[in-house]
Write a protein that holds these residues in place. Sequence first.
Motif, PDB file in Angstrom:
ATOM      1  N   ALA A   1      19.933  10.142  48.469  1.00  0.00           N
ATOM      2  CA  ALA A   1      19.523   8.752  48.622  1.00  0.00           C
ATOM      3  C   ALA A   1      20.301   7.929  47.609  1.00  0.00           C
ATOM      4  N   ILE A   2      20.821   6.782  48.046  1.00  0.00           N
ATOM      5  CA  ILE A   2      21.677   5.953  47.200  1.00  0.00           C
ATOM      6  C   ILE A   2      21.180   4.509  47.248  1.00  0.00           C
ATOM      7  N   ALA A   3      21.084   3.911  46.075  1.00  0.00           N
ATOM      8  CA  ALA A   3      20.709   2.505  45.964  1.00  0.00           C
ATOM      9  C   ALA A   3      21.889   1.741  45.392  1.00  0.00           C
ATOM     10  N   ALA A   4      22.334   0.700  46.102  1.00  0.00           N
ATOM     11  CA  ALA A   4      23.485  -0.094  45.688  1.00  0.00           C
ATOM     12  C   ALA A   4      23.071  -1.552  45.536  1.00  0.00           C
ATOM     13  N   PHE A   5      23.499  -2.169  44.448  1.00  0.00           N
ATOM     14  CA  PHE A   5      23.122  -3.543  44.151  1.00  0.00           C
ATOM     15  C   PHE A   5      24.255  -4.485  44.576  1.00  0.00           C
ATOM     16  N   PRO A   6      23.997  -5.412  45.513  1.00  0.00           N
ATOM     17  CA  PRO A   6      25.060  -6.214  46.131  1.00  0.00           C
ATOM     18  C   PRO A   6      25.502  -7.402  45.289  1.00  0.00           C
ATOM     19  N   ILE A   7      26.077  -7.131  44.130  1.00  0.00           N
ATOM     20  CA  ILE A   7      26.646  -8.204  43.317  1.00  0.00           C
ATOM     21  C   ILE A   7      28.024  -8.554  43.894  1.00  0.00           C
ATOM     22  N   PRO A   8      28.376  -9.834  44.023  1.00  0.00           N
ATOM     23  CA  PRO A   8      29.665 -10.196  44.615  1.00  0.00           C
ATOM     24  C   PRO A   8      30.841  -9.510  43.925  1.00  0.00           C
ATOM     25  N   HIS A   9      31.653  -8.841  44.727  1.00  0.00           N
ATOM     26  CA  HIS A   9      32.883  -8.162  44.300  1.00  0.00           C
ATOM     27  C   HIS A   9      32.635  -6.913  43.450  1.00  0.00           C
ATOM     28  N   VAL A  10      31.449  -6.728  42.939  1.00  0.00           N
ATOM     29  CA  VAL A  10      31.133  -5.559  42.107  1.00  0.00           C
ATOM     30  C   VAL A  10      29.811  -4.978  42.595  1.00  0.00           C
ATOM     31  N   THR A  11      29.824  -3.695  42.976  1.00  0.00           N
ATOM     32  CA  THR A  11      28.615  -3.071  43.510  1.00  0.00           C
ATOM     33  C   THR A  11      28.250  -1.844  42.686  1.00  0.00           C
ATOM     34  N   PRO A  12      27.330  -1.981  41.717  1.00  0.00           N
ATOM     35  CA  PRO A  12      26.846  -0.796  41.006  1.00  0.00           C
ATOM     36  C   PRO A  12      25.943   0.027  41.939  1.00  0.00           C
ATOM     37  N   TYR A  13      25.918   1.329  41.737  1.00  0.00           N
ATOM     38  CA  TYR A  13      25.037   2.169  42.546  1.00  0.00           C
ATOM     39  C   TYR A  13      24.470   3.303  41.700  1.00  0.00           C
ATOM     40  N   VAL A  14      23.324   3.791  42.134  1.00  0.00           N
ATOM     41  CA  VAL A  14      22.713   4.987  41.557  1.00  0.00           C
ATOM     42  C   VAL A  14      22.295   5.878  42.723  1.00  0.00           C
ATOM     43  N   GLY A  15      22.311   7.184  42.504  1.00  0.00           N
ATOM     44  CA  GLY A  15      21.955   8.102  43.572  1.00  0.00           C
ATOM     45  C   GLY A  15      21.267   9.339  43.050  1.00  0.00           C
ATOM     46  N   ILE A  16      20.508   9.974  43.917  1.00  0.00           N
ATOM     47  CA  ILE A  16      19.874  11.248  43.604  1.00  0.00           C
ATOM     48  C   ILE A  16      20.007  12.139  44.834  1.00  0.00           C
ATOM     49  N   GLY A  17      20.268  13.407  44.608  1.00  0.00           N
ATOM     50  CA  GLY A  17      20.479  14.287  45.749  1.00  0.00           C
ATOM     51  C   GLY A  17      20.087  15.723  45.471  1.00  0.00           C
ATOM     52  N   PHE A  18      19.882  16.454  46.555  1.00  0.00           N
ATOM     53  CA  PHE A  18      19.601  17.888  46.504  1.00  0.00           C
ATOM     54  C   PHE A  18      20.592  18.588  47.413  1.00  0.00           C
ATOM     55  N   ASP A  19      21.133  19.719  46.950  1.00  0.00           N
ATOM     56  CA  ASP A  19      22.026  20.469  47.823  1.00  0.00           C
ATOM     57  C   ASP A  19      21.831  21.967  47.620  1.00  0.00           C
ATOM     58  N   ARG A  20      22.152  22.704  48.663  1.00  0.00           N
ATOM     59  CA  ARG A  20      22.103  24.175  48.624  1.00  0.00           C
ATOM     60  C   ARG A  20      23.467  24.716  49.031  1.00  0.00           C
ATOM     61  N   THR A  21      24.023  25.592  48.216  1.00  0.00           N
ATOM     62  CA  THR A  21      25.346  26.153  48.450  1.00  0.00           C
ATOM     63  C   THR A  21      25.254  27.663  48.576  1.00  0.00           C
ATOM     64  N   LYS A  22      25.964  28.203  49.562  1.00  0.00           N
ATOM     65  CA  LYS A  22      26.062  29.643  49.744  1.00  0.00           C
ATOM     66  C   LYS A  22      27.507  30.076  49.542  1.00  0.00           C
ATOM     67  N   SER A  23      27.719  31.095  48.698  1.00  0.00           N
ATOM     68  CA  SER A  23      29.035  31.681  48.486  1.00  0.00           C
ATOM     69  C   SER A  23      28.986  33.143  48.900  1.00  0.00           C
ATOM     70  N   GLU A  24      29.959  33.569  49.697  1.00  0.00           N
ATOM     71  CA  GLU A  24      29.996  34.937  50.204  1.00  0.00           C
ATOM     72  C   GLU A  24      31.359  35.560  49.934  1.00  0.00           C
ATOM     73  N   ALA A  25      31.346  36.738  49.333  1.00  0.00           N
ATOM     74  CA  ALA A  25      32.584  37.465  49.060  1.00  0.00           C
ATOM     75  C   ALA A  25      33.179  37.982  50.357  1.00  0.00           C
ATOM     76  N   LYS A  26      34.451  37.669  50.584  1.00  0.00           N
ATOM     77  CA  LYS A  26      35.171  38.155  51.751  1.00  0.00           C
ATOM     78  C   LYS A  26      36.298  39.113  51.362  1.00  0.00           C
ATOM     79  N   SER A  27      36.351  39.457  50.074  1.00  0.00           N
ATOM     80  CA  SER A  27      37.311  40.438  49.580  1.00  0.00           C
ATOM     81  C   SER A  27      36.686  41.144  48.386  1.00  0.00           C
ATOM     82  N   SER A  28      37.410  42.085  47.781  1.00  0.00           N
ATOM     83  CA  SER A  28      36.953  42.947  46.683  1.00  0.00           C
ATOM     84  C   SER A  28      36.042  44.025  47.234  1.00  0.00           C
ATOM     85  N   ASN A  29      35.616  44.932  46.362  1.00  0.00           N
ATOM     86  CA  ASN A  29      34.701  45.986  46.810  1.00  0.00           C
ATOM     87  C   ASN A  29      33.268  45.494  46.970  1.00  0.00           C
TER      88      ASN A  29
END
Length: 244
Positions: A169-197
């Motif tokens: 979710a992102i909140a952006a403040f519409p100041i003319p020519h300059v837009t500050p923003y803040v955000g918060i997020g959740f993510d899940r990452t999976k890594s899988e070995a496709k080489s090595s033993n």
Amino acid sequence: MKKLLLLCAVLCLVSVNVLANPLDKFNDVMDNVSSSQAKRYLEHLASDMGAIMTGSNYGINASLGFANLDVSLKLNTVNVDNEIMRAEGTSQVYMPMLVAAFGLVSGFDVIGKYGYFYDSSLYGAGIRYKLYESTAYFLPSVTVQGIYSILNIDSSGNKVDNSNIALAAIAAFPIPHVTPYVGIGFDRTKSEAKSSNKEGLSAEADNMGYSLGVSVSILMINGSVGVTFYDGVPSYTFGLSAGF
């Protein structure tokens, strides 16, 4: 404008391509540890890969221009601290990325992105919805989004498949020519070995990210800079975008 974007893309790609792949010690590390250690190492790798893969997700909520199309070139700079990249002597990685958003009806946008990571490619797609659009500088416009990405790495026989689902979710403040923003997020990452033993071994890592930044607009050109924190560790994103 097109020449400027092309020049930035070439410079980003060259800057990454001349550096050693941070996963070139993957097989060596995984071959010489137990399965339980390898699992922990993959979890730590997945956590860092999550920061790498989602770094461009924040701050892409700028005005989409006349035809509802926004194209952004970004460079993600990520601090990493997993055992596999440390074995290669890597503490920071870079990923140039091209992000495009196309506005649909009723506040929905479709997002696509392509990233270049040391001879490997990241592909992602998602959707964004504008919950509230503000015209007052003291009230933010609020958007929510979900993006799925894959990054399958194959370097000198070192192979790792990575996938990531990220909500924000992102909140952006519409100041003319300059837009500050803040955000918060959740993510899940999976890594899988496709080489090595340890081929076939996989691990997942969940991350909460907090981001802040600013976009500066001049005519149809936007420049942006942002910082995202994962577990207190910062990563940085620099962007250049054009609306059409």
